[in-house]
Design a protein around this motif. Structure first.
Motif, PDB file in Angstrom:
ATOM      1  N   UNK A  96      16.398  14.242  18.768  1.00  0.00           N
ATOM      2  CA  UNK A  96      17.957  14.882  18.995  1.00  0.00           C
ATOM      3  C   UNK A  96      18.067  16.221  17.938  1.00  0.00           C
ATOM      4  N   UNK A  97      17.019  16.701  17.939  1.00  0.00           N
ATOM      5  CA  UNK A  97      16.953  17.734  16.884  1.00  0.00           C
ATOM      6  C   UNK A  97      17.905  19.042  17.126  1.00  0.00           C
ATOM      7  N   UNK A  98      17.888  19.177  18.692  1.00  0.00           N
ATOM      8  CA  UNK A  98      18.571  20.361  19.225  1.00  0.00           C
ATOM      9  C   UNK A  98      19.987  19.969  19.010  1.00  0.00           C
ATOM     10  N   UNK A  99      20.432  18.873  19.033  1.00  0.00           N
ATOM     11  CA  UNK A  99      21.819  18.446  18.878  1.00  0.00           C
ATOM     12  C   UNK A  99      22.363  18.356  17.284  1.00  0.00           C
ATOM     13  N   UNK A 100      21.398  18.018  16.517  1.00  0.00           N
ATOM     14  CA  UNK A 100      21.867  17.769  15.247  1.00  0.00           C
ATOM     15  C   UNK A 100      21.643  19.154  14.252  1.00  0.00           C
ATOM     16  N   UNK A 140      18.613  28.032  19.362  1.00  0.00           N
ATOM     17  CA  UNK A 140      18.540  29.010  18.392  1.00  0.00           C
ATOM     18  C   UNK A 140      17.884  28.853  17.137  1.00  0.00           C
ATOM     19  N   UNK A 141      18.538  27.634  16.422  1.00  0.00           N
ATOM     20  CA  UNK A 141      17.772  27.220  15.418  1.00  0.00           C
ATOM     21  C   UNK A 141      16.462  26.807  15.071  1.00  0.00           C
ATOM     22  N   UNK A 142      16.064  26.048  16.254  1.00  0.00           N
ATOM     23  CA  UNK A 142      14.915  25.793  16.447  1.00  0.00           C
ATOM     24  C   UNK A 142      13.787  26.897  16.514  1.00  0.00           C
ATOM     25  N   UNK A 143      14.197  27.993  17.287  1.00  0.00           N
ATOM     26  CA  UNK A 143      13.416  29.107  17.394  1.00  0.00           C
ATOM     27  C   UNK A 143      13.359  30.010  16.114  1.00  0.00           C
ATOM     28  N   UNK A 144      14.720  30.024  15.478  1.00  0.00           N
ATOM     29  CA  UNK A 144      14.586  30.825  14.219  1.00  0.00           C
ATOM     30  C   UNK A 144      13.799  30.232  13.211  1.00  0.00           C
ATOM     31  N   UNK A 145      13.732  29.056  13.025  1.00  0.00           N
ATOM     32  CA  UNK A 145      12.940  28.302  12.102  1.00  0.00           C
ATOM     33  C   UNK A 145      11.438  28.715  12.252  1.00  0.00           C
ATOM     34  N   UNK A 146      10.973  28.412  13.668  1.00  0.00           N
ATOM     35  CA  UNK A 146       9.573  28.653  13.870  1.00  0.00           C
ATOM     36  C   UNK A 146       9.259  30.085  13.839  1.00  0.00           C
ATOM     37  N   UNK A 147       9.951  31.065  14.014  1.00  0.00           N
ATOM     38  CA  UNK A 147       9.661  32.465  14.028  1.00  0.00           C
ATOM     39  C   UNK A 147      10.298  33.118  12.629  1.00  0.00           C
ATOM     40  N   UNK A 184      11.436  25.261  21.932  1.00  0.00           N
ATOM     41  CA  UNK A 184      12.713  24.963  21.514  1.00  0.00           C
ATOM     42  C   UNK A 184      13.740  24.398  22.756  1.00  0.00           C
ATOM     43  N   UNK A 185      13.184  25.175  24.030  1.00  0.00           N
ATOM     44  CA  UNK A 185      13.773  24.418  25.387  1.00  0.00           C
ATOM     45  C   UNK A 185      13.141  23.096  25.683  1.00  0.00           C
ATOM     46  N   UNK A 186      12.015  22.450  25.173  1.00  0.00           N
ATOM     47  CA  UNK A 186      11.543  21.236  25.314  1.00  0.00           C
ATOM     48  C   UNK A 186      12.396  20.293  24.549  1.00  0.00           C
ATOM     49  N   UNK A 187      12.764  20.656  23.368  1.00  0.00           N
ATOM     50  CA  UNK A 187      13.463  19.921  22.351  1.00  0.00           C
ATOM     51  C   UNK A 187      14.864  19.808  22.809  1.00  0.00           C
ATOM     52  N   UNK A 188      15.299  20.973  23.229  1.00  0.00           N
ATOM     53  CA  UNK A 188      16.626  20.927  23.965  1.00  0.00           C
ATOM     54  C   UNK A 188      16.778  19.826  24.963  1.00  0.00           C
ATOM     55  N   UNK A 189      15.838  19.934  26.050  1.00  0.00           N
ATOM     56  CA  UNK A 189      15.752  18.950  27.088  1.00  0.00           C
ATOM     57  C   UNK A 189      15.636  17.486  26.432  1.00  0.00           C
TER      58      UNK A 189
END
Length: 252
Positions: free
Chosen positions: A136-140, A146-153, A208-213
């Protein structure tokens, strides 16, 4: 009067504290995500690539405890493909007739394999830091993909006036900017099934899109149902308005 003054001072302190905390993290660069918005839909090609990135990179430390292998059918995978993915992992089952636990290949009904046996083992392998479950990372996290992409890059070199804690890494997006996770992605680290070597930005966007899904696997169905309900309510309102005009026509 004194109580009001104390209350005002406490509220002001909380507001200032909240503002200072907000400044600890970097600003998120908002991007276009096809799944966001009222009529948004997932880019399934990107989501499938993101699952590959998760499987080859992220799954070494991060779990997806709320997902089962059969959920991959929602990405367009066939039963045979799901079975093939599941069977690559080993899970503990039992007890058997002798009362002993045993290992077997995972089945589509099994939960995703976790990289560590428990949280203590995860902390021991990561210098005391506990890698968060990604179900549930994309919801948390505020900002979701945007947050996931920002962390990874967001990895880079710390400013000269910042003293880094040993064992931590500078990240422009992470709150406080010092993160325990080493940079997980690099250019060419993942080669997609079509032979393309993914850049860091492409791999980050896909995962990021996979984790959103993964956090919202039924999002498209909910949106479709919501649109149907709205259209039905509009139709129903029209019928009731016509009925009202018919019933009260003689009165007017």
């Amino acid at each position: 009067m004194k109580k009001k003054l104390i209350g005002f001072m406490v509220a002001a302190a909380l507001c200032l504290g909240g503002a200072a905390h907000a400044e600890e993290g970097g600003k998120l660069a908002h991007q276009y995500w096809p799944e966001r918005g009222v009529f948004g839909k997932y880019d399934m090609a990107s989501v499938q690539r993101g699952f590959q990135v998760y499987r080859e990179v992220c799954s070494n430390c991060h779990s997806l405890k709320l997902m089962s292998y059969r959920d991959l059918k929602g990405l367009g995978y066939t039963d045979a493909q799901v079975k093939a993915v599941a069977s690559a992992y080993t899970v503990q089952d039992g007890p058997n007739d002798e009362g002993e636990m045993f290992d077997r290949p995972a089945r589509p009904s099994d939960r995703f394999h976790s990289p560590f046996a428990n949280d203590k083992a995860a902390r021991a392998a990561n210098g005391g830091a506990l890698p968060p479950d990604m179900s549930l990372l994309a919801n948390a996290r505020p900002g979701g993909p945007d947050y996931i992409y920002g962390i990874l890059t967001g990895y880079g070199t710390a400013p000269a006036d910042v003293k880094m804690t040993p064992g931590l890494y500078w990240n422009d997006t992470f709150p406080g900017h010092q993160i325990a996770m080493p940079q997980p992605l690099s250019d060419g680290q993942v080669t997609y099934s079509n032979g393309d070597a993914a850049s860091t930005q492409q791999a980050a966007r896909d995962v990021a899109q996979f984790l959103d899904w993964a956090s919202n696997p039924h999002m498209e169905a909910r949106k479709a149902m919501g649109i149907k309900v709205i259209l039905f309510m509009l139709f129903f309102v029209g019928i009731m308005r016509a009925a009202k005009r018919k019933v009260w026509a003689d009165v007017h």
